[in-house]
Design a protein around this motif. Structure first.
Motif, PDB file in Angstrom:
ATOM      1  N   CYS A   9       0.799  -1.230   0.000  1.00 13.28           N
ATOM      2  CA  CYS A   9       0.000   0.000   0.000  1.00 13.28           C
ATOM      3  C   CYS A   9       0.831   1.278   0.000  1.00 13.28           C
ATOM      4  N   GLU A  10       1.554   1.467  -1.070  1.00 17.63           N
ATOM      5  CA  GLU A  10       2.306   2.704  -1.303  1.00 17.63           C
ATOM      6  C   GLU A  10       1.926   3.184  -2.698  1.00 17.63           C
ATOM      7  N   LYS A  11       1.718   4.496  -2.841  1.00 21.38           N
ATOM      8  CA  LYS A  11       1.317   5.031  -4.156  1.00 21.38           C
ATOM      9  C   LYS A  11       2.348   4.713  -5.232  1.00 21.38           C
ATOM     10  N   ILE A  50      -5.484   1.995  -1.423  1.00 19.50           N
ATOM     11  CA  ILE A  50      -4.179   2.331  -0.843  1.00 19.50           C
ATOM     12  C   ILE A  50      -4.272   3.619  -0.034  1.00 19.50           C
ATOM     13  N   ILE A  51      -4.912   4.645  -0.606  1.00 19.39           N
ATOM     14  CA  ILE A  51      -4.961   5.967   0.028  1.00 19.39           C
ATOM     15  C   ILE A  51      -5.989   6.028   1.151  1.00 19.39           C
ATOM     16  N   ASP A  55      -4.374   4.212   4.330  1.00 23.86           N
ATOM     17  CA  ASP A  55      -3.561   5.390   4.647  1.00 23.86           C
ATOM     18  C   ASP A  55      -2.106   5.256   4.178  1.00 23.86           C
ATOM     19  N   CYS A  56      -1.921   4.645   3.009  1.00 24.18           N
ATOM     20  CA  CYS A  56      -0.591   4.468   2.394  1.00 24.18           C
ATOM     21  C   CYS A  56       0.405   3.758   3.316  1.00 24.18           C
TER      22      CYS A  56
END
Length: 138
Positions: A9-11, A50-51, A55-56
């Motif tokens: 979960c990272e942009k 993800i966002i 929460d990234c």
């Protein structure tokens, strides 16, 4: 044919998602416009998870499974973040978004236009969003 991807979960991982989907869809026989629309739709749902649901947090991940058969492509996105039901989500009015000059909020409207069917399930451990695209008979 089934393909799977575990996406942290990272942009910055969205580029990895696009490469994964491009590889699968380029071999599908779909035209380039349709391929790009499908990538856009899946990326939009994954980016929102993800966002907004994770929460990234790079320790979290989402799982994507792509199943292609003769008449459909099914993108199944599973995660254990905060549940978000895309089916119940009310898209903002386009005119309101333009008037308020705000960015965002229209991605899920695009997903609904691109996909033929969207299913959402949630249970105590996982949320599943299924994006279904019917393939035109040749």
């Amino acid at each position: 044919m089934k393909h799977e991807l575990k996406l942290y979960c990272e942009k910055s991982r969205l580029a990895e998602l696009r490469v994964f989907l491009s590889g699968i869809l380029s071999a599908s026989g779909l035209n380039e416009i349709t391929q790009n629309q499908l990538i856009l739709a899946v990326e939009e749902v994954c980016a929102n998870l993800i966002i907004h649901s994770h929460d990234c947090n790079p320790l979290n991940h989402i799982e994507l499974e792509v199943n292609i058969n003769q008449d459909t492509i099914i993108f199944e996105i599973r995660d254990s973040g905060k549940a978000f039901n895309i089916i119940e989500y009310k898209s903002p009015e386009i005119n309101a978004v333009i008037k308020e000059k705000r960015k965002g909020g229209l991605g899920l409207l695009l997903v609904r236009k691109i996909m033929d069917k969207i299913e959402f399930e949630t249970d105590p451990s996982f949320n599943t969003c299924r994006l279904i695209k019917r393939l035109k008979s040749k």
